[in-house]
Enzyme design. Structure first.
Site, PDB file in Angstrom:
ATOM      1  N   CYS A 146      -1.662  33.158  10.538  1.00 57.01           N
ATOM      2  CA  CYS A 146      -1.538  33.817  12.009  1.00 57.01           C
ATOM      3  C   CYS A 146      -0.938  32.999  13.129  1.00 57.01           C
ATOM      4  O   CYS A 146      -1.646  32.800  14.099  1.00 57.01           O
ATOM      5  CB  CYS A 146      -2.836  34.523  12.373  1.00 57.01           C
ATOM      6  SG  CYS A 146      -2.586  35.498  13.599  1.00 57.01           S
ATOM      7  N   GLU A 147       0.104  32.395  12.667  1.00 59.64           N
ATOM      8  CA  GLU A 147       0.969  31.620  13.836  1.00 59.64           C
ATOM      9  C   GLU A 147       2.330  31.707  13.797  1.00 59.64           C
ATOM     10  O   GLU A 147       2.962  31.485  12.379  1.00 59.64           O
ATOM     11  CB  GLU A 147       0.486  29.882  13.594  1.00 59.64           C
ATOM     12  CG  GLU A 147      -1.061  29.821  13.572  1.00 59.64           C
ATOM     13  CD  GLU A 147      -1.627  28.876  14.586  1.00 59.64           C
ATOM     14  OE1 GLU A 147      -0.774  28.202  15.416  1.00 59.64           O
ATOM     15  OE2 GLU A 147      -2.704  28.508  14.583  1.00 59.64           O
ATOM     16  N   ARG A 153       2.940  19.548   6.767  1.00 59.53           N
ATOM     17  CA  ARG A 153       4.121  18.859   7.114  1.00 59.53           C
ATOM     18  C   ARG A 153       5.084  19.346   8.067  1.00 59.53           C
ATOM     19  O   ARG A 153       5.582  18.946   9.078  1.00 59.53           O
ATOM     20  CB  ARG A 153       4.789  18.110   6.019  1.00 59.53           C
ATOM     21  CG  ARG A 153       3.488  17.432   5.211  1.00 59.53           C
ATOM     22  CD  ARG A 153       4.209  16.143   3.948  1.00 59.53           C
ATOM     23  NE  ARG A 153       4.947  15.081   4.967  1.00 59.53           N
ATOM     24  CZ  ARG A 153       6.176  14.810   5.090  1.00 59.53           C
ATOM     25  NH1 ARG A 153       7.015  15.888   4.571  1.00 59.53           N
ATOM     26  NH2 ARG A 153       6.561  14.024   5.672  1.00 59.53           N
ATOM     27  N   GLU A 206       0.807  -1.214  -0.039  1.00 64.52           N
ATOM     28  CA  GLU A 206      -0.019   0.032   0.049  1.00 64.52           C
ATOM     29  C   GLU A 206       0.969   1.329   0.158  1.00 64.52           C
ATOM     30  O   GLU A 206       0.522   2.145   1.039  1.00 64.52           O
ATOM     31  CB  GLU A 206      -0.831  -0.059   1.285  1.00 64.52           C
ATOM     32  CG  GLU A 206      -1.734  -1.245   1.549  1.00 64.52           C
ATOM     33  CD  GLU A 206      -2.508  -0.970   2.686  1.00 64.52           C
ATOM     34  OE1 GLU A 206      -1.984  -0.350   3.804  1.00 64.52           O
ATOM     35  OE2 GLU A 206      -3.658  -1.710   2.873  1.00 64.52           O
ATOM     36  N   PRO A 207       1.711   1.562  -0.897  1.00 65.31           N
ATOM     37  CA  PRO A 207       2.522   2.720  -1.044  1.00 65.31           C
ATOM     38  C   PRO A 207       1.681   3.894  -1.358  1.00 65.31           C
ATOM     39  O   PRO A 207       0.771   4.003  -2.023  1.00 65.31           O
ATOM     40  CB  PRO A 207       3.545   2.665  -2.165  1.00 65.31           C
ATOM     41  CG  PRO A 207       2.614   1.270  -3.059  1.00 65.31           C
ATOM     42  CD  PRO A 207       1.868   0.873  -2.091  1.00 65.31           C
TER      43      PRO A 207
HETATM   44  N1  LLP Z   1      -1.557   2.081   4.420  1.00 67.77           N
HETATM   45  C1  LLP Z   1      -1.987   2.498   5.867  1.00 67.77           C
HETATM   46  C2  LLP Z   1      -2.953   1.520   6.415  1.00 67.77           C
HETATM   47  C3  LLP Z   1      -1.820   3.788   6.040  1.00 67.77           C
HETATM   48  O1  LLP Z   1      -2.048   4.163   7.039  1.00 67.77           O
HETATM   49  C4  LLP Z   1      -0.804   4.505   5.368  1.00 67.77           C
HETATM   50  C5  LLP Z   1      -0.543   5.936   5.808  1.00 67.77           C
HETATM   51  C6  LLP Z   1      -0.209   3.938   4.082  1.00 67.77           C
HETATM   52  C7  LLP Z   1      -0.755   2.779   3.509  1.00 67.77           C
HETATM   53  C8  LLP Z   1       0.616   5.010   3.120  1.00 67.77           C
HETATM   54  O2  LLP Z   1       1.952   5.163   3.837  1.00 67.77           O
HETATM   55  P1  LLP Z   1       3.134   5.847   3.018  1.00 67.77           P
HETATM   56  O3  LLP Z   1       3.564   4.605   1.858  1.00 67.77           O
HETATM   57  O4  LLP Z   1       2.559   6.820   2.290  1.00 67.77           O
HETATM   58  O5  LLP Z   1       4.146   5.961   3.873  1.00 67.77           O
HETATM   59  N2  LLP Z   1       0.639  12.828   6.983  1.00 67.77           N
HETATM   60  C9  LLP Z   1       1.975  12.160   7.195  1.00 67.77           C
HETATM   61  C10 LLP Z   1       1.806  10.521   6.792  1.00 67.77           C
HETATM   62  C11 LLP Z   1       0.791   9.840   7.324  1.00 67.77           C
HETATM   63  C12 LLP Z   1       0.761   8.485   6.960  1.00 67.77           C
HETATM   64  C13 LLP Z   1      -0.683   7.824   7.298  1.00 67.77           C
HETATM   65  N3  LLP Z   1      -0.623   6.264   6.759  1.00 67.77           N
HETATM   66  C14 LLP Z   1       2.950  12.708   6.457  1.00 67.77           C
HETATM   67  O6  LLP Z   1       2.857  13.871   5.939  1.00 67.77           O
HETATM   68  O7  LLP Z   1       4.432  12.418   6.584  1.00 67.77           O
END
Ligand code: LLP
Length: 430
Positions: free
Chosen positions: A354-355, A323, A285-286
Site C-alpha cells: 500500500c505505497e 532495492r 569482503e565481497p
Molecule cells: N564489507 C562491509 C564492511 C560492508 O558494509 C559491506 C556492505 C560489504 C563488505 C559488502 O559489500 P558488497 O560487496 O556487497 O558491495 N543494501 C545495499 C548495499 C549495502 C551494502 C552494505 N555494506 C544495496 O542493496 O545495494
C-alpha cells in the site's frame, strides 16, 4: 538481453540451474526466490583465483549481510570462505555454517556491549569504528580475562561513484575513522592493556563499477600500513572490504571482473608490502558479486491495468525486494513463460504494498502479460530477501536452492502464524 550461463531458455521458459521456472513456481508457490548454489561457488572461486594468482596469502570473507541464508553460508564455508559479519546474528550464522572464528571479522559502526563481549568470547577479530568503542572493548576483554584482536576501520575520504546511500568511504560517511587519525588510533590501542592490533580494514561502498576508487583506497591503506609498521605493529592482515558492482542492466552495463579488480588492486598491495618487508594476509569482503546474479525472484501477475501507465500488479513488492524503492535500483524483468515472445508493450511492474513507491520496474518493454503469468526479476540474490520485511502483514516468501539440478527449500514461506508468533496480548486485553 544477455543471460549469465546459469540462466537459460527452454521451450520458451526461463531456466535456472537447468530447471524450468514454471514447475518450480507451481511446486513451491510464488513469490519465490530461487538461487543457483553452483553459480555462487563459481563466483567465489573466480575471486579466490584472481587474488591467489597474484598474492600468496589471501582470505575471501563473504559479506553475510548480502544474503544471510544458512545454506548459502554453508556452501561458501565449504569452499573455505570466511565472513564479514555485521551483527551478533550474522556472527551466529557464520559460526553455525562452520566458518572458523579466525576467518571472521566483526564489523559495525554501532556495536552494543553484548556484541563486543560476544566477539571477545568467541575470539573474533573486531573492526573498531571509534575510540569510544576501542575503550569499551578493552574494558570488556579485561573483565573477561582475554585480549581482543582488532583492526581499525579506515575512512579514506574518497569520491565514491555509486548511489549516495551505499557509499561508505566518503569523508562525510558515518563509518570508520578518518584516515589521517588512524595512526593516532593505533597508538591509543597500543596503550590499552587488553587490545592487540593485528589488522587494518576499510570498505569504501557498494555497487562500484569503476576500479579507480579501489586502487586509491588500497594506496591509502598501504601508506597507513607503513606508519603502523614504523610503530612496531605486526600486521596479520590488510582488509580492503567489498564493493565491486555487477551489471544489473544486461547488455548495456559493464562491470569489472574479479580478475580485473585483482589486477588493479593487488599490485598496489604488493609494492607496499615489498617495500615494508611484510606479508600480511590480504582480505577482501565481497557480498554482491558473489551472490547477486545467482538468484531470481519469481512472481505471479495478479492483474493488468491500463491507467496512467500500463500497470502489471504482481505478488512480490518492496516487502520482498526493496532495492528499487530504496535506491532507484534497476533489475531486469523477464516474462518467464514467454521468453521467446517479442516485446510488444511497455509495462510498469508494481507490487501489492500500500505505497505509491511500490514499483519494482518502470516502463519495461515486455511480451504481452496477463493475470496468472509468471515473471522473473533477475539479480536479486544480494540485498533481496536479506532486506525483506513483513510490511502490510505479508508473510515473507520461500527461498529455494538448486544444486546440480536438484531444487530444495532453503527457507519455507512464512505463514500468518509466523507474523503473530511474537505478538503478545497486554494484560489489560487478555
Ligand atoms: N564489507 C562491509 C564492511 C560492508 O558494509 C559491506 C556492505 C560489504 C563488505 C559488502 O559489500 P558488497 O560487496 O556487497 O558491495 N543494501 C545495499 C548495499 C549495502 C551494502 C552494505 N555494506 C544495496 O542493496 O545495494
Amino acid at each position: 538481453m544477455n543471460l549469465p550461463s546459469h540462466l537459460g531458455v527452454r521451450d520458451g521458459h526461463l531456466t535456472i540451474g537447468g530447471l524450468d521456472c514454471l514447475p518450480l513456481a507451481e511446486r513451491f508457490g510464488t513469490p519465490l526466490y530461487v538461487t543457483d548454489q553452483d553459480r555462487i561457488v563459481t563466483q567465489f572461486r573466480r575471486y579466490r583465483e584472481a587474488l591467489t594468482s597474484r598474492y600468496p596469502r589471501v582470505q575471501v570473507l563473504y559479506a553475510a549481510k548480502a544474503n544471510g541464508n544458512l545454506a548459502i553460508l554453508k556452501a561458501l564455508a565449504g569452499e573455505g570462505a570466511g565472513a564479514d559479519v555485521f551483527s551478533s546474528g550474522e556472527l551466529h550464522l557464520a559460526l553455525t555454517a562452520g566458518m572458523p572464528p579466525e576467518k571472521l571479522l566483526f564489523n559495525g559502526s554501532s556495536k552494543s556491549q553484548r556484541d563486543l563481549r560476544l566477539a571477545v568470547e568467541k575470539d573474533i577479530t573486531v573492526s573498531v569504528d571509534s575510540l569510544d568503542e576501542l575503550h569499551q572493548l578493552d574494558l570488556a576483554a579485561r573483565s573477561m580475562g582475554k585480549t581482543a584482536k582488532i583492526a581499525f576501520r579506515v575512512n579514506p575520504a574518497l569520491d565514491i561513484p555509486t548511489h549516495p546511500k551505499i557509499a561508505t568511504g566518503l569523508a562525510t560517511s558515518k563509518f570508520g575513522i578518518a584516515h589521517h587519525l588512524i595512526p593516532g588510533a593505533y597508538k591509543e590501542a597500543l596503550r590499552c592493556t587488553h587490545i592487540q592490533p593485528v589488522g587494518l580494514h576499510c570498505h569504501i561502498g557498494s555497487q562500484i563499477l569503476d576500479l579507480e576508487p579501489f586502487r586509491k583506497a588500497a594506496g591509502v591503506m598501504m601508506r597507513i600500513a607503513a606508519d603502523l609498521v614504523a610503530m612496531g605493529i605486526e600486521l596479520e592482515f590488510i582488509d580492503l572490504g567489498g564493493g565491486l558492482g555487477i551489471p544489473y542492466r544486461h547488455g548495456t552495463e559493464v562491470a569489472p571482473t574479479p580478475d580485473e579488480y585483482a589486477s588493479v588492486v593487488v599490485p598496489v598491495v604488493n609494492s607496499g608490502v615489498e617495500a615494508l618487508g611484510i606479508t600480511p594476509e590480504l582480505w577482501i569482503e565481497p557480498g554482491r558479486t558473489l551472490v547477486a546474479d545467482s538468484t531470481i525472484l519469481l512472481s505471479r501477475v495478479n492483474s493488468v491495468k491500463k491507467a496512467h501507465k500500463n500497470f502489471v500488479n504482481v505478488d512480490a513488492g518492496f516487502n520482498l525486494l526493496i532495492r528499487p524503492a530504496m535506491y532507484d535500483s534497476y533489475h531486469e524483468v523477464v516474462s518467464a513463460q514467454n521468453m521467446d515472445h517479442i516485446p510488444e508493450e511497455t509495462y510498469t511492474i508494481t507490487g501489492p504494498i500500500c505505497e505509491t513507491g511500490d514499483i519494482l520496474a518502470s516502463d519495461r518493454c515486455l511480451p504481452l502479460l496477463k493475470a496468472g503469468d509468471l515473471i522473473a526479476i533477475l539479480d536479486t540474490g544480494a540485498y533481496g530477501f536479506a532486506m525483506s520485511s513483513q510490511y502490510n502483514s505479508r508473510p515473507r516468501c520461500a527461498e529455494v536452492l538448486i544444486h546440480e539440478g536438484v531444487p530444495a527449500l532453503m527457507r519455507r514461506a512464512e505463514t500468518i502464524d509466523d507474523i503473530t508468533a511474537t505478538m503478545r496480548a497486554p494484560p489489560w486485553q487478555s
